[in-house]
Scaffold this motif. Sequence first.
Motif, PDB file in Angstrom:
ATOM      1  N   ILE A  68       0.833  -1.204   0.000  1.00 55.34           N
ATOM      2  CA  ILE A  68       0.000   0.000   0.000  1.00 55.34           C
ATOM      3  C   ILE A  68       0.865   1.250   0.000  1.00 55.34           C
ATOM      4  O   ILE A  68       0.601   2.209  -0.736  1.00 55.34           O
ATOM      5  CB  ILE A  68      -0.944  -0.018   1.220  1.00 55.34           C
ATOM      6  N   ASP A  69       1.901   1.256   0.799  1.00 54.97           N
ATOM      7  CA  ASP A  69       2.783   2.417   0.857  1.00 54.97           C
ATOM      8  C   ASP A  69       3.449   2.686  -0.490  1.00 54.97           C
ATOM      9  O   ASP A  69       3.678   3.839  -0.862  1.00 54.97           O
ATOM     10  CB  ASP A  69       3.855   2.226   1.936  1.00 54.97           C
ATOM     11  N   GLU A  70       3.740   1.625  -1.223  1.00 53.04           N
ATOM     12  CA  GLU A  70       4.447   1.784  -2.495  1.00 53.04           C
ATOM     13  C   GLU A  70       3.514   2.042  -3.678  1.00 53.04           C
ATOM     14  O   GLU A  70       3.860   2.786  -4.595  1.00 53.04           O
ATOM     15  CB  GLU A  70       5.279   0.528  -2.782  1.00 53.04           C
ATOM     16  N   HIS A  71       2.317   1.434  -3.642  1.00 55.22           N
ATOM     17  CA  HIS A  71       1.471   1.477  -4.833  1.00 55.22           C
ATOM     18  C   HIS A  71       0.060   2.001  -4.591  1.00 55.22           C
ATOM     19  O   HIS A  71      -0.689   2.188  -5.554  1.00 55.22           O
ATOM     20  CB  HIS A  71       1.380   0.074  -5.452  1.00 55.22           C
ATOM     21  N   GLY A  72      -0.312   2.218  -3.335  1.00 55.76           N
ATOM     22  CA  GLY A  72      -1.672   2.670  -3.040  1.00 55.76           C
ATOM     23  C   GLY A  72      -2.601   1.498  -2.752  1.00 55.76           C
ATOM     24  O   GLY A  72      -2.404   0.386  -3.250  1.00 55.76           O
ATOM     25  N   TRP A  73      -3.631   1.746  -1.946  1.00 59.04           N
ATOM     26  CA  TRP A  73      -4.510   0.661  -1.518  1.00 59.04           C
ATOM     27  C   TRP A  73      -5.360   0.120  -2.665  1.00 59.04           C
ATOM     28  O   TRP A  73      -5.768  -1.036  -2.658  1.00 59.04           O
ATOM     29  CB  TRP A  73      -5.403   1.126  -0.374  1.00 59.04           C
ATOM     30  N   GLU A  74      -5.616   0.961  -3.693  1.00 58.24           N
ATOM     31  CA  GLU A  74      -6.429   0.491  -4.808  1.00 58.24           C
ATOM     32  C   GLU A  74      -5.751  -0.645  -5.562  1.00 58.24           C
ATOM     33  O   GLU A  74      -6.416  -1.485  -6.167  1.00 58.24           O
ATOM     34  CB  GLU A  74      -6.717   1.637  -5.776  1.00 58.24           C
ATOM     35  N   LYS A  75      -4.414  -0.666  -5.578  1.00 53.57           N
ATOM     36  CA  LYS A  75      -3.677  -1.682  -6.329  1.00 53.57           C
ATOM     37  C   LYS A  75      -3.469  -2.974  -5.529  1.00 53.57           C
ATOM     38  O   LYS A  75      -2.939  -3.948  -6.066  1.00 53.57           O
ATOM     39  CB  LYS A  75      -2.304  -1.121  -6.739  1.00 53.57           C
ATOM     40  N   LEU A  76      -3.881  -2.965  -4.283  1.00 59.11           N
ATOM     41  CA  LEU A  76      -3.696  -4.164  -3.458  1.00 59.11           C
ATOM     42  C   LEU A  76      -4.716  -5.224  -3.840  1.00 59.11           C
ATOM     43  O   LEU A  76      -5.918  -4.967  -3.883  1.00 59.11           O
ATOM     44  CB  LEU A  76      -3.863  -3.800  -1.975  1.00 59.11           C
ATOM     45  N   THR A  77      -4.258  -6.409  -4.151  1.00 59.43           N
ATOM     46  CA  THR A  77      -5.119  -7.560  -4.381  1.00 59.43           C
ATOM     47  C   THR A  77      -4.525  -8.765  -3.660  1.00 59.43           C
ATOM     48  O   THR A  77      -3.328  -8.791  -3.362  1.00 59.43           O
ATOM     49  CB  THR A  77      -5.243  -7.910  -5.881  1.00 59.43           C
ATOM     50  N   ILE A  78      -5.355  -9.735  -3.377  1.00 58.18           N
ATOM     51  CA  ILE A  78      -4.864 -10.940  -2.714  1.00 58.18           C
ATOM     52  C   ILE A  78      -3.844 -11.645  -3.602  1.00 58.18           C
ATOM     53  O   ILE A  78      -2.797 -12.111  -3.121  1.00 58.18           O
ATOM     54  CB  ILE A  78      -6.034 -11.889  -2.389  1.00 58.18           C
ATOM     55  N   ARG A  79      -4.111 -11.695  -4.900  1.00 60.26           N
ATOM     56  CA  ARG A  79      -3.182 -12.366  -5.815  1.00 60.26           C
ATOM     57  C   ARG A  79      -1.828 -11.657  -5.841  1.00 60.26           C
ATOM     58  O   ARG A  79      -0.778 -12.307  -5.797  1.00 60.26           O
ATOM     59  CB  ARG A  79      -3.782 -12.404  -7.216  1.00 60.26           C
ATOM     60  N   ARG A  80      -1.869 -10.323  -5.904  1.00 65.57           N
ATOM     61  CA  ARG A  80      -0.604  -9.572  -5.946  1.00 65.57           C
ATOM     62  C   ARG A  80       0.162  -9.731  -4.643  1.00 65.57           C
ATOM     63  O   ARG A  80       1.396  -9.886  -4.642  1.00 65.57           O
ATOM     64  CB  ARG A  80      -0.891  -8.108  -6.226  1.00 65.57           C
ATOM     65  N   SER A  86     -10.506 -13.211   4.282  1.00 62.39           N
ATOM     66  CA  SER A  86     -11.552 -13.641   3.353  1.00 62.39           C
ATOM     67  C   SER A  86     -11.501 -12.914   2.020  1.00 62.39           C
ATOM     68  O   SER A  86     -12.143 -13.314   1.058  1.00 62.39           O
ATOM     69  CB  SER A  86     -12.930 -13.444   3.993  1.00 62.39           C
ATOM     70  N   GLY A  87     -10.753 -11.809   1.949  1.00 60.88           N
ATOM     71  CA  GLY A  87     -10.672 -11.048   0.715  1.00 60.88           C
ATOM     72  C   GLY A  87     -10.019  -9.709   0.952  1.00 60.88           C
ATOM     73  O   GLY A  87      -9.546  -9.417   2.059  1.00 60.88           O
ATOM     74  N   LYS A  88      -9.993  -8.878  -0.078  1.00 63.45           N
ATOM     75  CA  LYS A  88      -9.321  -7.585   0.017  1.00 63.45           C
ATOM     76  C   LYS A  88      -9.950  -6.696   1.083  1.00 63.45           C
ATOM     77  O   LYS A  88      -9.243  -6.066   1.872  1.00 63.45           O
ATOM     78  CB  LYS A  88      -9.358  -6.882  -1.340  1.00 63.45           C
ATOM     79  N   GLU A  89     -11.289  -6.633   1.111  1.00 60.66           N
ATOM     80  CA  GLU A  89     -11.950  -5.760   2.087  1.00 60.66           C
ATOM     81  C   GLU A  89     -11.607  -6.186   3.508  1.00 60.66           C
ATOM     82  O   GLU A  89     -11.317  -5.345   4.370  1.00 60.66           O
ATOM     83  CB  GLU A  89     -13.458  -5.778   1.879  1.00 60.66           C
TER      84      GLU A  89
END
Length: 215
Positions: A15-27, A44-47
């Motif tokens: 999140i610090d490097e790319h922002g929370w929008e880019k966070l995914t479980i796969r990534r 259980s998921g991103k949320e």
Amino acid sequence: MTSRKQILAAARVLIDEHGWEKLTIRRLAAEMGLGSTTLYTHVSGKEDLLFLLIHEYAEQIPHPELPSMPRDRIVAAVVAIHDGLAAWPWAAEVLTTDGFIARLGDSFLSLVETVLSGVVDAGRTPDDSVRIFRSIWYYTVGEILVRTHTRHREMDERDPTRLNAYFGNADGGRARLPHLAAVAGRWGTLAGQDTFAQGLRAFVDGLLAQPPEPA
């Protein structure tokens, strides 16, 4: 063995490097060298992951000494919330959805409780305390997000030359917009001042002075 603590630490880095929008479980799994299935045994998921992060962070927000006057207690609690979230502004953006209260821990909720109790102690109803808290919350989150987005972008407001040229000269700007023209050269400096606490005190005073809402 992968622990939840390790997962949250790795998510914070992403999140610090790319922002929370880019966070995914796969990534996140790829960054940790794991399979997504492994992470789903912990979240259980991103949320869910985002709220676990916020819960962990909110527990670290320092609590202020609370004044005796209800209005001052409200202000002190909200300033603590504001300052804590301002240090991690993406959390404020995630919390813009109503219903977030149920996802937070006791430490953060005790600050919310302080606001609600302050409103009731000031002579308002419990129902009013919820309405007033929500109004204060919108003001608080809005201020954090505007300042964060302003820091991350080149805004015309930061260029006094452009403002002065437009408001002061273009198409007779001084005649059309005399008050804007008068402060154009100082707009960026004035807009950059931290007036949150000052505005909050005035806002709380105004909200507490309103007549109670009908049942």
